[in-house]
Design an enzyme around this catalytic site. Structure first.
Site, PDB file in Angstrom:
ATOM      1  N   GLN A 189     -11.273  -5.571  10.011  1.00 39.32           N
ATOM      2  CA  GLN A 189     -10.039  -4.481  10.289  1.00 39.32           C
ATOM      3  C   GLN A 189     -10.329  -3.041  10.352  1.00 39.32           C
ATOM      4  O   GLN A 189      -9.853  -2.320  11.112  1.00 39.32           O
ATOM      5  CB  GLN A 189      -9.075  -4.843   8.949  1.00 39.32           C
ATOM      6  CG  GLN A 189      -8.585  -6.144   9.017  1.00 39.32           C
ATOM      7  CD  GLN A 189      -7.825  -6.446   7.508  1.00 39.32           C
ATOM      8  OE1 GLN A 189      -7.293  -5.447   6.963  1.00 39.32           O
ATOM      9  NE2 GLN A 189      -7.998  -7.502   6.991  1.00 39.32           N
ATOM     10  N   CYS A 205      -7.511   1.112   2.805  1.00 39.74           N
ATOM     11  CA  CYS A 205      -8.285   2.249   3.438  1.00 39.74           C
ATOM     12  C   CYS A 205      -7.235   3.388   3.451  1.00 39.74           C
ATOM     13  O   CYS A 205      -6.557   3.548   4.515  1.00 39.74           O
ATOM     14  CB  CYS A 205      -8.642   1.858   4.520  1.00 39.74           C
ATOM     15  SG  CYS A 205      -9.963   3.208   5.187  1.00 39.74           S
ATOM     16  N   GLU A 211      -8.163 -21.051   3.688  1.00 38.24           N
ATOM     17  CA  GLU A 211      -7.980 -19.890   4.543  1.00 38.24           C
ATOM     18  C   GLU A 211      -7.130 -20.446   5.673  1.00 38.24           C
ATOM     19  O   GLU A 211      -7.753 -21.359   6.621  1.00 38.24           O
ATOM     20  CB  GLU A 211      -9.376 -19.249   5.087  1.00 38.24           C
ATOM     21  CG  GLU A 211      -9.182 -18.341   6.124  1.00 38.24           C
ATOM     22  CD  GLU A 211      -8.203 -17.154   5.994  1.00 38.24           C
ATOM     23  OE1 GLU A 211      -8.389 -16.290   5.139  1.00 38.24           O
ATOM     24  OE2 GLU A 211      -7.264 -16.878   6.849  1.00 38.24           O
ATOM     25  N   CYS A 247     -14.748   5.578   2.104  1.00 36.94           N
ATOM     26  CA  CYS A 247     -13.858   5.719   3.353  1.00 36.94           C
ATOM     27  C   CYS A 247     -14.378   6.644   4.284  1.00 36.94           C
ATOM     28  O   CYS A 247     -14.695   8.063   4.026  1.00 36.94           O
ATOM     29  CB  CYS A 247     -12.474   6.349   2.732  1.00 36.94           C
ATOM     30  SG  CYS A 247     -11.210   6.244   3.967  1.00 36.94           S
ATOM     31  N   THR A 294     -10.865  -1.018  -0.042  1.00 33.06           N
ATOM     32  CA  THR A 294     -11.850  -1.104   1.354  1.00 33.06           C
ATOM     33  C   THR A 294     -12.681  -2.063   1.197  1.00 33.06           C
ATOM     34  O   THR A 294     -13.243  -2.946   0.180  1.00 33.06           O
ATOM     35  CB  THR A 294     -12.517   0.333   1.302  1.00 33.06           C
ATOM     36  OG1 THR A 294     -13.735   0.326   0.264  1.00 33.06           O
ATOM     37  CG2 THR A 294     -11.733   1.491   1.176  1.00 33.06           C
ATOM     38  N   ALA A 295     -13.297  -2.342   2.426  1.00 29.27           N
ATOM     39  CA  ALA A 295     -14.427  -3.430   2.322  1.00 29.27           C
ATOM     40  C   ALA A 295     -15.595  -2.724   1.735  1.00 29.27           C
ATOM     41  O   ALA A 295     -16.519  -3.736   1.429  1.00 29.27           O
ATOM     42  CB  ALA A 295     -14.476  -3.669   4.193  1.00 29.27           C
TER      43      ALA A 295
HETATM   44  P1  FAD Z   1      -8.604  -9.619   3.839  1.00 27.69           P
HETATM   45  O1  FAD Z   1      -9.682  -9.186   4.809  1.00 27.69           O
HETATM   46  O2  FAD Z   1      -7.433  -8.957   4.390  1.00 27.69           O
HETATM   47  O3  FAD Z   1      -8.292 -10.987   3.792  1.00 27.69           O
HETATM   48  C1  FAD Z   1      -7.396 -11.789   2.998  1.00 27.69           C
HETATM   49  C2  FAD Z   1      -7.677 -13.217   3.674  1.00 27.69           C
HETATM   50  O4  FAD Z   1      -6.665 -13.803   2.513  1.00 27.69           O
HETATM   51  C3  FAD Z   1      -7.166 -13.420   4.949  1.00 27.69           C
HETATM   52  O5  FAD Z   1      -7.869 -13.800   5.762  1.00 27.69           O
HETATM   53  C4  FAD Z   1      -5.697 -14.248   4.700  1.00 27.69           C
HETATM   54  O6  FAD Z   1      -5.547 -15.119   5.848  1.00 27.69           O
HETATM   55  C5  FAD Z   1      -5.872 -14.962   3.336  1.00 27.69           C
HETATM   56  N1  FAD Z   1      -4.840 -15.372   2.746  1.00 27.69           N
HETATM   57  C6  FAD Z   1      -3.823 -14.477   2.462  1.00 27.69           C
HETATM   58  N2  FAD Z   1      -2.869 -15.377   1.801  1.00 27.69           N
HETATM   59  C7  FAD Z   1      -3.257 -16.733   1.782  1.00 27.69           C
HETATM   60  C8  FAD Z   1      -2.873 -17.847   1.153  1.00 27.69           C
HETATM   61  N3  FAD Z   1      -1.934 -17.885   0.658  1.00 27.69           N
HETATM   62  N4  FAD Z   1      -3.877 -19.066   1.201  1.00 27.69           N
HETATM   63  C9  FAD Z   1      -5.024 -18.830   1.530  1.00 27.69           C
HETATM   64  N5  FAD Z   1      -5.560 -17.685   2.313  1.00 27.69           N
HETATM   65  C10 FAD Z   1      -4.794 -16.644   2.342  1.00 27.69           C
HETATM   66  N6  FAD Z   1     -12.432  -0.606   4.963  1.00 27.69           N
HETATM   67  C11 FAD Z   1     -13.758   0.128   4.697  1.00 27.69           C
HETATM   68  O7  FAD Z   1     -14.325  -0.241   4.039  1.00 27.69           O
HETATM   69  N7  FAD Z   1     -13.840   1.141   5.443  1.00 27.69           N
HETATM   70  C12 FAD Z   1     -12.987   1.387   6.800  1.00 27.69           C
HETATM   71  O8  FAD Z   1     -13.419   2.317   7.468  1.00 27.69           O
HETATM   72  C13 FAD Z   1     -11.682   0.638   6.577  1.00 27.69           C
HETATM   73  N8  FAD Z   1     -10.935   0.989   7.737  1.00 27.69           N
HETATM   74  C14 FAD Z   1      -9.669   0.244   7.709  1.00 27.69           C
HETATM   75  C15 FAD Z   1      -8.794   0.676   8.778  1.00 27.69           C
HETATM   76  C16 FAD Z   1      -7.936  -0.134   8.912  1.00 27.69           C
HETATM   77  C17 FAD Z   1      -6.853   0.085  10.135  1.00 27.69           C
HETATM   78  C18 FAD Z   1      -7.477  -1.286   8.070  1.00 27.69           C
HETATM   79  C19 FAD Z   1      -6.202  -2.213   8.176  1.00 27.69           C
HETATM   80  C20 FAD Z   1      -8.403  -1.655   6.964  1.00 27.69           C
HETATM   81  C21 FAD Z   1      -9.538  -0.622   6.950  1.00 27.69           C
HETATM   82  N9  FAD Z   1     -10.446  -0.957   5.817  1.00 27.69           N
HETATM   83  C22 FAD Z   1     -11.507  -0.462   5.685  1.00 27.69           C
HETATM   84  C23 FAD Z   1      -9.825  -1.977   4.705  1.00 27.69           C
HETATM   85  C24 FAD Z   1     -10.542  -3.367   4.864  1.00 27.69           C
HETATM   86  O9  FAD Z   1     -10.322  -3.784   6.046  1.00 27.69           O
HETATM   87  C25 FAD Z   1      -9.994  -3.939   3.429  1.00 27.69           C
HETATM   88  O10 FAD Z   1      -9.856  -3.411   2.427  1.00 27.69           O
HETATM   89  C26 FAD Z   1     -10.619  -5.535   3.539  1.00 27.69           C
HETATM   90  O11 FAD Z   1     -10.317  -6.256   4.453  1.00 27.69           O
HETATM   91  C27 FAD Z   1     -10.088  -6.449   2.309  1.00 27.69           C
HETATM   92  O12 FAD Z   1     -10.715  -7.547   2.226  1.00 27.69           O
HETATM   93  P2  FAD Z   1     -10.077  -8.682   1.317  1.00 27.69           P
HETATM   94  O13 FAD Z   1     -10.920  -9.903   1.475  1.00 27.69           O
HETATM   95  O14 FAD Z   1      -9.486  -8.181   0.126  1.00 27.69           O
HETATM   96  O15 FAD Z   1      -8.581  -9.199   2.319  1.00 27.69           O
HETATM   97  C1  UQ1 Z   2     -19.953  -0.254   3.721  1.00 21.94           C
HETATM   98  O1  UQ1 Z   2     -20.597  -0.890   2.712  1.00 21.94           O
HETATM   99  C2  UQ1 Z   2     -18.787  -1.154   4.168  1.00 21.94           C
HETATM  100  O2  UQ1 Z   2     -19.050  -2.471   4.171  1.00 21.94           O
HETATM  101  C3  UQ1 Z   2     -19.669  -3.329   5.070  1.00 21.94           C
HETATM  102  C4  UQ1 Z   2     -17.899  -0.451   4.832  1.00 21.94           C
HETATM  103  O3  UQ1 Z   2     -17.122  -1.296   5.697  1.00 21.94           O
HETATM  104  C5  UQ1 Z   2     -16.921  -1.209   6.935  1.00 21.94           C
HETATM  105  C6  UQ1 Z   2     -17.873   1.109   5.431  1.00 21.94           C
HETATM  106  O4  UQ1 Z   2     -17.096   1.520   5.814  1.00 21.94           O
HETATM  107  C7  UQ1 Z   2     -18.902   1.849   4.426  1.00 21.94           C
HETATM  108  C8  UQ1 Z   2     -18.961   3.109   4.627  1.00 21.94           C
HETATM  109  C9  UQ1 Z   2     -19.876   1.230   3.482  1.00 21.94           C
HETATM  110  C10 UQ1 Z   2     -20.669   1.939   2.664  1.00 21.94           C
HETATM  111  C11 UQ1 Z   2     -22.321   1.725   3.353  1.00 21.94           C
HETATM  112  C12 UQ1 Z   2     -23.065   2.834   3.361  1.00 21.94           C
HETATM  113  C13 UQ1 Z   2     -24.269   2.736   4.182  1.00 21.94           C
HETATM  114  C14 UQ1 Z   2     -22.630   4.418   3.241  1.00 21.94           C
END
Ligand code: FAD
Ligand code: UQ1
Length: 441
Positions: A71, A189, A63, A369, A335-336
């Protein structure tokens, strides 16, 4: 010399990493039982689980970033409810202590040879690999961006660089169109583009500017949300709040000099465009699988995503590779919360594989979401692969509620930092089963 020093320092450790050897004068090779690429939501939570199972430094995380961002908080940052600093923590504090952090970018995969190479040319061998690289933001696919972010009214909650512009644009808003876009690609998201709009609409109302604003959602999609139950609820929200929705409109150009945004009309066979004046323009950028991943055709599907089995999360061609999160081919909303539902599946199935057992855990596509509709209310969408609602609470979550908003704003960050990143949060399925006891859901 640097290479020799580095080699010495790791040989001093114990376990798997002591199998270090030099492949040439310049190049080091390291070997780990498990390598995780990406230290975001997915990579960090899976690495935490395996670091408690395996001896010290048998797990390595690749990383490059110093800061890990939560996020989902950026929606609140855009609306002025949280500060950007609250959404970030030093990477060194969130990655598991028992694992080795390789602070580098992975640059090439060799899946047939169980190895990859980092940007500095270091070779990393593995027995098992988890890919969790997230999504790439492609602002530059829109003509005029990213430069137009330096001009009044142009903002985006999707990047640390531009999220501060959102509140600024609202404060400076005088009169005209407030346009919120949704690109013609999968996004993380999928609710976040309209959350930005609902919060902004309430801001303008609270600050007596609403009658001067024409709020509109210009989306590439043909529906306001992919799941009917929540789409019905959101349609009522936009109607009640006098928000115009323009379907199948894709942002292709921003002209800051004239404050105009150009949209391609996706259903027009001739590819016609339509230009809108803006006072505020919130851009959700096109997104894609990271270029480096896309470049490896053995690992990806046609669209460039890591091609994994939608139930077991194991790679379809390389059994010792698993995937989690946004960079994968999983046909669910990225999503997360979805990752919370995936990390135990990856952990169990990969552990079973290591022990020569059958992969018996199956992911149902759970995702969530929290559709924030302003400064105090939220619709808490939760659903599976089939778009069937899978709600945790025994109440109708499609209704705008203050409790859902409180969960989103205050509880979720705690859940994320304290439980999920430490490998202790596997999504709400157990809570749901207890709360729905007897209802069969
Ligand atoms: P990321 O968390 O983006 O991590 C990917 C990692 O890989 C990064 O740290 C990056 O540096 C690393 N990486 C990339 N390329 C390389 C490489 N070549 N070598 C090594 N490392 C690398 N989700 C929810 O559940 N609820 C919400 O309300 C919500 N709202 C959101 C609102 C916004 C504005 C945004 C932007 C996102 C939201 N999300 C939400 C979505 C959530 O943040 C993402 O789905 C989640 O962070 C994805 O996780 P990931 O591990 O797949 O990717
Ligand atoms: C969730 O598990 C999660 O991951 C930590 C989120 O990301 C930030 C969410 O936004 C939501 C809604 C969940 C789901 C958890 C519950 C308790 C509904």
């Amino acid at each position: 010399m640097a290479a020799i020093l580095k080699c010495k320092s790791v040989i001093g450790g114990s376990g798997w990493n002591s199998r270090f050897f030099s492949t040439s004068k310049q190049r080091l090779s390291q070997s780990y039982k498990l390598v995780v690429v990406g230290g975001g939501a997915g990579g960090c939570s899976v690495a935490a689980k395996f670091s408690s199972l395996l001896p010290k430094n048998h797990v390595a995380i690749i990383e490059p970033n110093d800061t890990h961002y939560y996020q989902p908080m950026w929606t609140m940052v855009g609306g002025g409810m949280k500060k950007l600093e609250q959404s970030g923590r030093p990477m060194s504090e969130v990655l598991p202590k028992n694992a080795r952090w390789i602070k580098e970018r992975a640059s090439k995969f060799f899946p047939k040879e169980n190895r990859l190479v980092t940007a500095s040319g270091e070779e990393i061998n593995y027995d098992y690999l988890v890919i969790a690289m997230g999504l790439q933001l492609d602002y530059n696919k829109i003509k005029g961006l990213p430069e137009a972010f330096n001009t009044p009214g142009v903002c985006s909650n999707y990047s640390t660089l531009y999220v501060g512009n959102t509140l600024e644009s609202l404060k400076n808003f005088k009169e005209g169109n407030a346009i919120f876009t949704f690109p013609n690609t999968p996004v993380k998201c999928a609710g976040a583009p309209q959350k930005a709009m609902y919060i902004s609409e309430e801001y303008l109302r609270k600050h007596n500017k609403r009658d001067k604003a024409n709020v509109m959602f210009n989306t590439s999609l043909g529906a306001i949300f992919g799941v009917k139950k929540y789409a019905d609820a959101l349609e009522k929200v936009v109607k009640k709040r006098n928000i115009a929705v323009n379907f199948r409109h894709e942002l292709v150009e921003v002209k800051p000099d004239t404050k105009e945004a150009v949209f391609r009309l996706l259903d027009d066979p001739a590819g016609a465009t339509k230009t809108f004046k803006y006072e505020m323009l919130h851009v959700t950028p096109p997104m894609s699988s990271p270029a480096l991943l896309r470049a490896n055709k053995e690992l990806t599907n046609e669209a460039g995503y890591l091609e994994i089995d939608k139930s077991t999360l194991q790679h379809v061609r390389f059994p010792n590779i698993f995937g989690i999160g946004d960079c994968t081919s999983l046909p669910t909303s990225k999503t997360a919360a979805a990752i919370a539902g995936q990390n135990k599946i990856v952990f169990d199935n990969l552990r079973f594989l290591m022990d020569g057992k059958k992969l018996s855990q199956k992911y149902d596509g759970y995702t969530s979401c929290p559709l924030v509709t302003g400064y105090s209310k939220c619709i808490l969408a939760e659903f599976d692969y089939d778009g069937k609602p899978l709600e945790t609470l025994p109440i109708n979550q499609a209704k705008e509620r203050m409790t859902s908003f409180f969960m989103k704003k205050e509880l979720m960050p705690l859940l994320y930092w304290k439980l999920m990143l430490n490998g202790w949060w596997n999504g709400p399925s157990t809570i749901r089963k207890i709360l729905h006891l007897g209802t069969g859901r």
